[in-house]
Motif scaffolding. Structure first.
Motif, mmCIF file in Angstrom:
data_model
loop_
_atom_site.group_PDB
_atom_site.id
_atom_site.type_symbol
_atom_site.label_atom_id
_atom_site.label_comp_id
_atom_site.label_asym_id
_atom_site.label_seq_id
_atom_site.Cartn_x
_atom_site.Cartn_y
_atom_site.Cartn_z
ATOM 1 N N TYR A 5 -8.547 -0.825 -2.217
ATOM 2 C CA TYR A 5 -7.313 -1.507 -1.865
ATOM 3 C C TYR A 5 -7.579 -2.405 -0.671
ATOM 4 C CZ TYR A 5 -5.162 2.108 -4.734
ATOM 5 O OH TYR A 5 -4.819 2.933 -5.773
ATOM 6 N N THR A 6 -6.752 -3.415 -0.526
ATOM 7 C CA THR A 6 -6.858 -4.278 0.649
ATOM 8 C C THR A 6 -6.289 -3.520 1.839
ATOM 9 O OG1 THR A 6 -4.682 -5.263 0.359
ATOM 10 C CG2 THR A 6 -6.520 -6.327 -0.809
ATOM 11 N N PRO A 7 -6.603 -3.959 3.047
ATOM 12 C CA PRO A 7 -6.025 -3.293 4.228
ATOM 13 C C PRO A 7 -4.497 -3.255 4.212
ATOM 14 C CG PRO A 7 -7.828 -4.717 4.890
ATOM 15 C CD PRO A 7 -7.594 -4.972 3.422
ATOM 16 N N THR A 8 -3.879 -4.310 3.714
ATOM 17 C CA THR A 8 -2.412 -4.337 3.634
ATOM 18 C C THR A 8 -1.912 -3.278 2.661
ATOM 19 O OG1 THR A 8 -2.388 -6.689 4.145
ATOM 20 C CG2 THR A 8 -0.410 -5.777 3.121
ATOM 21 N N GLU A 9 -2.549 -3.181 1.500
ATOM 22 C CA GLU A 9 -2.156 -2.158 0.522
ATOM 23 C C GLU A 9 -2.345 -0.758 1.088
ATOM 24 O OE1 GLU A 9 -3.012 -4.256 -3.796
ATOM 25 O OE2 GLU A 9 -4.729 -3.559 -2.611
ATOM 26 N N ASP A 10 -3.401 -0.558 1.845
ATOM 27 C CA ASP A 10 -3.635 0.751 2.470
ATOM 28 C C ASP A 10 -2.511 1.098 3.446
ATOM 29 O OD1 ASP A 10 -5.987 1.255 1.080
ATOM 30 O OD2 ASP A 10 -7.272 0.424 2.674
ATOM 31 N N ARG A 11 -2.092 0.123 4.242
ATOM 32 C CA ARG A 11 -1.012 0.366 5.211
ATOM 33 C C ARG A 11 0.306 0.660 4.500
ATOM 34 N NH1 ARG A 11 -3.688 -3.701 8.191
ATOM 35 N NH2 ARG A 11 -2.340 -5.290 7.323
ATOM 36 N N VAL A 12 0.578 -0.075 3.430
ATOM 37 C CA VAL A 12 1.814 0.142 2.678
ATOM 38 C C VAL A 12 1.795 1.527 2.045
ATOM 39 C CG1 VAL A 12 3.134 -0.612 0.660
ATOM 40 C CG2 VAL A 12 2.300 -2.298 2.305
ATOM 41 N N ARG A 13 0.673 1.908 1.447
ATOM 42 C CA ARG A 13 0.560 3.236 0.837
ATOM 43 C C ARG A 13 0.722 4.343 1.881
ATOM 44 N NH1 ARG A 13 -1.263 3.563 -4.322
ATOM 45 N NH2 ARG A 13 -1.985 1.640 -5.250
ATOM 46 N N ALA A 14 0.175 4.132 3.066
ATOM 47 C CA ALA A 14 0.285 5.135 4.126
ATOM 48 C C ALA A 14 1.725 5.281 4.615
ATOM 49 C CB ALA A 14 -0.629 4.766 5.291
ATOM 50 N N ALA A 15 2.487 4.198 4.547
ATOM 51 C CA ALA A 15 3.880 4.222 5.021
ATOM 52 C C ALA A 15 4.858 4.684 3.947
ATOM 53 C CB ALA A 15 4.284 2.843 5.518
ATOM 54 N N ALA A 16 4.409 4.865 2.721
ATOM 55 C CA ALA A 16 5.311 5.216 1.617
ATOM 56 C C ALA A 16 6.119 6.484 1.871
ATOM 57 C CB ALA A 16 4.532 5.318 0.307
ATOM 58 N N PRO A 17 5.532 7.577 2.374
ATOM 59 C CA PRO A 17 6.360 8.769 2.627
ATOM 60 C C PRO A 17 7.463 8.523 3.654
ATOM 61 C CG PRO A 17 4.033 9.359 2.590
ATOM 62 C CD PRO A 17 4.107 7.851 2.578
ATOM 63 N N VAL A 18 7.182 7.717 4.664
ATOM 64 C CA VAL A 18 8.200 7.404 5.672
ATOM 65 C C VAL A 18 9.310 6.567 5.043
ATOM 66 C CG1 VAL A 18 8.638 6.158 7.829
ATOM 67 C CG2 VAL A 18 6.603 7.599 7.606
ATOM 68 N N ALA A 19 8.937 5.569 4.248
ATOM 69 C CA ALA A 19 9.938 4.737 3.580
ATOM 70 C C ALA A 19 10.799 5.578 2.649
ATOM 71 C CB ALA A 19 9.253 3.607 2.804
ATOM 72 N N LEU A 20 10.184 6.495 1.904
ATOM 73 C CA LEU A 20 10.932 7.370 1.007
ATOM 74 C C LEU A 20 11.877 8.276 1.791
ATOM 75 C CD1 LEU A 20 11.508 8.377 -1.857
ATOM 76 C CD2 LEU A 20 9.541 9.920 -1.602
ATOM 77 N N GLY A 21 11.417 8.795 2.922
ATOM 78 C CA GLY A 21 12.267 9.647 3.752
ATOM 79 C C GLY A 21 13.471 8.903 4.300
ATOM 80 N N VAL A 22 13.262 7.689 4.775
ATOM 81 C CA VAL A 22 14.373 6.874 5.297
ATOM 82 C C VAL A 22 15.342 6.538 4.159
ATOM 83 C CG1 VAL A 22 14.960 4.625 6.303
ATOM 84 C CG2 VAL A 22 13.058 5.965 7.237
ATOM 85 N N PHE A 23 14.807 6.199 2.999
ATOM 86 C CA PHE A 23 15.621 5.917 1.810
ATOM 87 C C PHE A 23 16.472 7.130 1.455
ATOM 88 C CE2 PHE A 23 15.859 6.125 -2.895
ATOM 89 C CZ PHE A 23 16.577 4.968 -3.148
ATOM 90 N N ARG A 24 15.850 8.320 1.399
ATOM 91 C CA ARG A 24 16.555 9.561 1.054
ATOM 92 C C ARG A 24 17.686 9.830 2.028
ATOM 93 N NH1 ARG A 24 15.820 13.991 3.754
ATOM 94 N NH2 ARG A 24 13.739 13.427 4.428
ATOM 95 N N ILE A 25 17.423 9.722 3.310
ATOM 96 C CA ILE A 25 18.439 10.000 4.329
ATOM 97 C C ILE A 25 19.588 9.008 4.237
ATOM 98 C CG2 ILE A 25 18.868 10.007 6.815
ATOM 99 C CD1 ILE A 25 15.906 11.085 7.079
ATOM 100 N N THR A 26 19.277 7.728 4.088
ATOM 101 C CA THR A 26 20.312 6.691 4.006
ATOM 102 C C THR A 26 21.219 6.904 2.797
ATOM 103 O OG1 THR A 26 18.832 5.125 5.085
ATOM 104 C CG2 THR A 26 20.711 4.202 3.887
ATOM 105 N N VAL A 27 20.614 7.110 1.637
ATOM 106 C CA VAL A 27 21.401 7.311 0.417
ATOM 107 C C VAL A 27 22.257 8.572 0.530
ATOM 108 C CG1 VAL A 27 21.216 7.886 -2.031
ATOM 109 C CG2 VAL A 27 19.859 6.023 -1.085
#
Length: 132
Positions: A5-27
Motif C-alpha cells: 500500500y502507499t503511505p497514504t493508504e497505510d495511514r487511512v487503514r490505520a485510522a479506520a478503527p477510530v473513524a468507525l468508532g466516531v461513526f458509531r458514537i455519532t449515529v
C-alpha cells in the motif's frame, strides 16, 4: 503474495478503527435523540403518553439500544436489534403509504436500518467498552 500500500493508504487503514468508532458514537447519539424526543419531548415536540403503543416503547428501545451502541457495549447485538426495529418501523409505518422512502417519509428508518446492519458486521471500532 503480500499487497503493498502507499503511505497514504497505510495511514487511512490505520485510522479506520477510530473513524468507525466516531461513526458509531455519532449515529448512536442521533438515534438516542429520537428516543428522548418520544419520551421527554426533548429536544423538540411533546412526549408520548406513558406506555403508549408504539411511540413510547419505540422511544425506550431507541434510548437503550442507542446508549449501548454509543458506549460500545454489546454493540453487535444492540445494532442487530436496532436494525430490525428500523426495518419493522419502515414496513409497518412507511411502506403502506408508498414503496419509495423519499415519498413515504421512511428515509431515516431505511438509513438507520442499514447503518446498524453495517455495525453488526463491522463491529464497534475504537472507543468501545467491549471490543466485540
Amino acid at each position: 503474495m503480500a499487497t503493498s500500500y502507499t503511505p497514504t493508504e497505510d495511514r487511512v487503514r490505520a485510522a479506520a478503527p477510530v473513524a468507525l468508532g466516531v461513526f458509531r458514537i455519532t449515529v448512536a447519539l442521533l438515534f438516542m435523540m429520537h428516543g428522548t424526543a418520544k419520551l421527554f419531548g426533548w429536544p423538540d415536540g411533546s412526549p408520548a403518553v406513558l406506555a403508549a403503543w408504539p411511540q413510547w416503547w419505540a422511544g425506550i428501545l431507541e434510548v437503550v439500544l442507542g446508549g449501548l451502541i454509543a458506549v460500545g457495549l454489546c454493540t453487535r447485538s444492540a445494532a442487530f436489534l436496532a436494525s430490525g426495529m428500523m426495518a419493522v418501523a419502515y414496513f409497518w409505518m412507511h411502506f403502506p403509504a408508498s414503496l419509495w422512502p423519499k415519498v413515504n417519509g421512511g428515509e431515516p428508518a431505511v438509513l438507520y436500518c442499514f447503518v446498524f446492519l453495517l455495525l453488526v458486521f463491522a463491529g464497534p471500532g475504537a472507543f468501545a467498552v467491549a471490543r466485540r
